[in-house]
Design a protein around this motif. Structure first.
Motif, mmCIF file in Angstrom:
data_model
loop_
_atom_site.group_PDB
_atom_site.id
_atom_site.type_symbol
_atom_site.label_atom_id
_atom_site.label_comp_id
_atom_site.label_asym_id
_atom_site.label_seq_id
_atom_site.Cartn_x
_atom_site.Cartn_y
_atom_site.Cartn_z
ATOM 1 N N LEU A 92 -8.098 -1.478 10.268
ATOM 2 C CA LEU A 92 -7.189 -2.176 9.359
ATOM 3 C C LEU A 92 -7.131 -1.562 7.960
ATOM 4 O O LEU A 92 -6.048 -1.251 7.451
ATOM 5 N N SER A 93 -8.313 -1.364 7.351
ATOM 6 C CA SER A 93 -8.315 -0.884 5.967
ATOM 7 C C SER A 93 -7.704 0.517 5.867
ATOM 8 O O SER A 93 -6.993 0.830 4.911
ATOM 9 N N ILE A 129 -5.432 1.935 8.017
ATOM 10 C CA ILE A 129 -3.987 1.862 8.259
ATOM 11 C C ILE A 129 -3.278 1.294 7.015
ATOM 12 O O ILE A 129 -2.233 1.797 6.591
ATOM 13 N N LYS A 130 -3.900 0.264 6.434
ATOM 14 C CA LYS A 130 -3.314 -0.396 5.264
ATOM 15 C C LYS A 130 -3.178 0.604 4.112
ATOM 16 O O LYS A 130 -2.128 0.738 3.498
ATOM 17 N N GLN A 131 -4.254 1.317 3.876
ATOM 18 C CA GLN A 131 -4.264 2.280 2.771
ATOM 19 C C GLN A 131 -3.244 3.406 2.991
ATOM 20 O O GLN A 131 -2.543 3.809 2.059
ATOM 21 N N LYS A 136 -0.538 3.281 4.927
ATOM 22 C CA LYS A 136 0.820 2.717 4.852
ATOM 23 C C LYS A 136 1.245 2.440 3.407
ATOM 24 O O LYS A 136 2.418 2.557 3.059
ATOM 25 N N GLU A 137 0.273 2.050 2.560
ATOM 26 C CA GLU A 137 0.599 1.813 1.150
ATOM 27 C C GLU A 137 0.990 3.112 0.459
ATOM 28 O O GLU A 137 1.927 3.167 -0.324
ATOM 29 N N PRO A 192 4.610 4.737 2.765
ATOM 30 C CA PRO A 192 5.250 3.588 3.427
ATOM 31 C C PRO A 192 6.283 3.959 4.500
ATOM 32 O O PRO A 192 6.438 3.234 5.474
ATOM 33 N N LEU A 201 -3.153 -5.341 13.291
ATOM 34 C CA LEU A 201 -2.369 -4.139 12.964
ATOM 35 C C LEU A 201 -0.864 -4.380 13.125
ATOM 36 O O LEU A 201 -0.055 -3.577 12.661
ATOM 37 N N PHE A 209 1.943 -3.729 10.392
ATOM 38 C CA PHE A 209 2.149 -2.391 9.823
ATOM 39 C C PHE A 209 3.209 -1.576 10.560
ATOM 40 O O PHE A 209 3.513 -0.445 10.183
#
Ligand code: OSB
Ligand code: MG
Length: 356
Positions: A158-159, A161-163, A165-166, A169, A192, A195
């Motif tokens: 998660l962390s 993928i999140k990072q 994607k941020e 984007p 997930l 995302f």
């Protein structure tokens, strides 16, 4: 051959690549090339470099000789009598496809029924940390890649993928778990969903089509199967069960181009998207992957990166080059690349000849 940088997965870190190059020489002196893509240890499938060498030398080639099977079409009756060992089989099968295409003066991709001259390519990031992954993605985007795949596992999902994607984007992103999860971790996979990953590749066990079917009903991200699909029958079962929406086809994993084509045809007829997977392989196998990716159903960018993604210098000429997320299928006959004999010799540690 040493990789330019280590390839991290939750099962193995690949820093050096061994492989077997198969050179099949016809009576007229035409040379066809194949590559067995098994690793040194059996982390991805059961096969290894050693087992595939043994199978080729002591089982597959002797049976081919006995049955006078020297064309790819005639290999199916030989392969039927030998269970598994798909990468060993594919090594020689692909060499015979190259040879046959060359003898007929056709590019391999046309010879096997390809329909496009340009294939979509993507790159895999398998780094040790998010920072390293971000840096690699930055570099690859500058090189023109338009799709990135990232390795994930429990706690490293998660962390990350999140990072990513941020920071990126709009980047088409997919994740590959190489069987790192079980159904008990469904919440981690569900997390997930927001995302919009293109897909999640092989989240669960290799032999668990049923659990993948249960999982797919609980998550929005399309499941792509890799390790679970080694035969046409596996693909049929996965489709019947609804275990996936996408299949990653690897020539080595499924035992050759013939098998890869039949799985492709089945998927095309059943609305399952396919793309061509990679094996951190050398240029010969990559050339076969390019040919396969010209078939109609290969609409999703594959793990088809430039030679320079892994190697200082590949064993083929010219080196494979991705431009604007695409690779041109060559117009020369067979795989369409020459062997860089000097480079091949430099990295060869063992050589055997088998008289037909
Ligand atoms: O799971 O797709 C995989 C590499 C080695 C073994 C298995 C896999 C991979 C990759 C990278 O993800 C493929 C490549 O770019 O060569
Ligand atoms: Mg995979």
């Amino acid at each position: 051959m040493p990789l330019k940088s280590p390839f991290y997965t939750h099962l193995e870190v690949v820093t050096n690549r061994k492989g077997i190059i198969v050179e099949a020489i016809s009576e007229n002196g035409v040379k066809g090339y194949g590559e067995t893509v098994a690793f040194s240890t059996p982390w991805y499938t059961e096969e290894t470099v050693q087992t595939s060498l043994h199978m080729l030398k002591d089982v597959i080639i002797p049976l081919m000789k006995k049955e006078k099977a020297s064309t790819p079409e005639r290999l199916s009756s030989v392969f039927e009598k030998i269970r598994g060992n798909h990468m060993a089989k594919a090594g020689i099968e692909t060499a015979l496809w190259d040879l046959e295409a060359k003898e007929n003066g056709e590019p391999l991709w046309k010879w096997i029924g390809g329909v496009r001259r340009e294939v979509k390519a993507g790159v895999v990031v398998a780094a040790d940390s998010v920072e390293e992954a971000e840096q690699q993605i930055e570099e690859y985007l500058n090189e023109g890649y338009e799709r990135v795949k990232i390795k994930i596992s429990p706690g490293k999902d998660l962390s990350i993928i999140k990072q990513i994607k941020e920071r990126f984007p709009d980047l088409p992103l997919m994740a590959d778990a190489n069987s790192a999860y079980s159904l008990e971790e469904v919440d981690a996979i569900k997390a997930l969903d927001p995302f919009g990953l293109m897909m999640i590749e092989q989240p669960l066990a290799v032999d668990d089509l049923v659990d993948h079917s249960i999982l797919q009903k609980q998550i929005q991200t399309p499941i792509c199967l890799d390790e679970s699909i080694s035969t046409y029958h596996d693909a049929e079962s996965a489709i019947k069960l609804g275990s996936c929406q996408v299949i990653n086809i690897k020539i080595g994993r499924v035992g050759g181009i013939q098998s890869a084509k039949s799985i492709h045809d089945l998927c095309l007829a059943n609305g399952i998207d396919v793309w061509c997977g990679g094996m951190i392989e050398f240029g010969i196998s990559r050339a076969h992957n390019i040919a396969l990716s010209t078939l109609e159903g290969f609409t999703i960018p594959g793990d088809l990166s430039s030679s320079s993604r892994f190697w200082e210098e590949d064993i083929i000429e010219p080196q494979i080059e991705v431009k604007n997320g695409r690779i041109q299928a060559p117009m020369k006959s067979g795989i369409g690349f020459e062997i860089n004999e000097r480079r091949l010799k430099e990295v060869t540690i063992h050589k055997e000849e088998i008289k037909w």
